[in-house]
Design a protein around this motif. Structure first.
Motif, short mmCIF file in Angstrom:
data_model
loop_
_atom_site.label_atom_id
_atom_site.label_comp_id
_atom_site.label_asym_id
_atom_site.label_seq_id
_atom_site.Cartn_x
_atom_site.Cartn_y
_atom_site.Cartn_z
N MET A 123 22.22 -63.39 104.20
CA MET A 123 22.90 -63.57 105.51
C MET A 123 22.39 -62.33 106.09
O MET A 123 22.91 -60.93 106.11
CB MET A 123 24.29 -63.46 105.17
N GLN A 153 33.92 -70.11 110.87
CA GLN A 153 33.61 -70.88 109.91
C GLN A 153 32.19 -71.05 110.31
O GLN A 153 31.92 -71.47 111.22
CB GLN A 153 34.30 -72.07 109.77
N ARG A 154 31.21 -70.79 109.46
CA ARG A 154 29.64 -71.24 109.60
C ARG A 154 29.51 -72.80 109.35
O ARG A 154 30.43 -73.28 108.02
CB ARG A 154 28.76 -70.71 108.72
N TYR A 160 27.96 -61.24 114.34
CA TYR A 160 28.12 -61.19 113.02
C TYR A 160 27.06 -62.09 112.28
O TYR A 160 26.68 -63.10 112.65
CB TYR A 160 29.57 -61.89 112.58
N ARG A 161 26.49 -61.21 111.48
CA ARG A 161 25.04 -61.83 110.67
C ARG A 161 25.75 -62.63 109.29
O ARG A 161 25.72 -61.85 108.13
CB ARG A 161 24.25 -60.70 110.36
N ILE A 162 25.77 -63.83 109.57
CA ILE A 162 26.36 -64.78 108.48
C ILE A 162 25.55 -65.93 108.25
O ILE A 162 25.83 -66.94 107.58
CB ILE A 162 27.80 -65.10 108.72
N ASN A 221 22.51 -63.59 113.23
CA ASN A 221 23.60 -64.17 113.98
C ASN A 221 23.63 -65.69 114.46
O ASN A 221 22.49 -65.82 114.30
CB ASN A 221 24.09 -63.12 114.78
N SER A 231 21.47 -67.43 107.28
CA SER A 231 20.59 -66.83 106.35
C SER A 231 19.45 -66.67 107.05
O SER A 231 18.87 -67.59 107.75
CB SER A 231 20.12 -68.07 105.31
N VAL A 279 31.55 -70.49 104.19
CA VAL A 279 31.40 -69.40 104.83
C VAL A 279 32.68 -69.22 105.81
O VAL A 279 32.50 -69.96 106.73
CB VAL A 279 30.08 -68.94 105.40
N THR A 280 33.40 -68.37 105.55
CA THR A 280 34.63 -68.32 106.50
C THR A 280 35.00 -66.75 106.56
O THR A 280 34.99 -66.07 105.22
CB THR A 280 35.81 -69.06 106.08
N PHE A 281 35.56 -66.27 107.70
CA PHE A 281 35.57 -64.71 108.00
C PHE A 281 36.64 -64.65 108.97
O PHE A 281 36.87 -65.40 109.85
CB PHE A 281 34.55 -63.94 108.27
#
Length: 145
Positions: free
Chosen positions: A62, A6-7, A52-54, A65, A56, A139-141
């Motif tokens: 996005m 999570q960002r 991981y490029r999340i 990293n 801005s 933002v969650t992956f």
């Protein structure tokens, strides 16, 4: 091995009214360790998560990293990510690694992150933790290797 990332603008972990980990902007990483996981998977997942490029860039895309964005990392063990939820009304944890191995790989993963010269904080393995966060975006992956 599973990472729910999570960002965040900020995140912290508290155990028994003591803050054991706290970051500003960066990534909260909830880490689940499965039976077949090993150091190679931990290293690969660390590289994926940190690369991981999340975040801005100057154009609002996005494209950065966590390190490029100047962020920190908070790693929290979460065995429930390895749950099998396909049947019934109660999760099965048969896919999860044994606690001793999960703890070893959890610390190995955290050490891999530290080797990338990032500020890294941790929760406390197997503790009853309270996790607070301000999710940025949100933002969650889910990343898995």
């Amino acid at each position: 091995m599973i990472a729910l990332i999570q960002r965040v603008l900020s995140a912290s972990v508290t155990v028994a009214d003591e803050t054991v980990g706290k970051i500003g902007p960066g990534l909260l990483i909830l880490l689940g360790v499965e039976k077949e996981d090993d150091e190679q998977k931990a290293q690969r997942l660390c590289e994926r998560v940190l690369g991981y490029r999340i975040f801005s860039d100057e154009n609002g895309k996005m494209n950065l990293n966590v390190q490029q964005a100047g962020g920190s990392v908070l790693v929290v063990s979460q065995f429930t990510l390895a749950a099998d939820t396909q049947k019934g009304m109660r999760p099965s944890f048969s896919r999860g690694a044994e606690p001793q191995e999960a703890e070893r790989l959890y610390h190995y993963f955290s050490d891999c992150c530290r080797q990338k010269n990032l500020p890294v904080e941790n929760g406390r393995f197997a503790a009853d933790m309270q996790v607070a966060l301000v999710n940025d975006g949100p933002v969650t992956f889910w990343l898995q290797v």
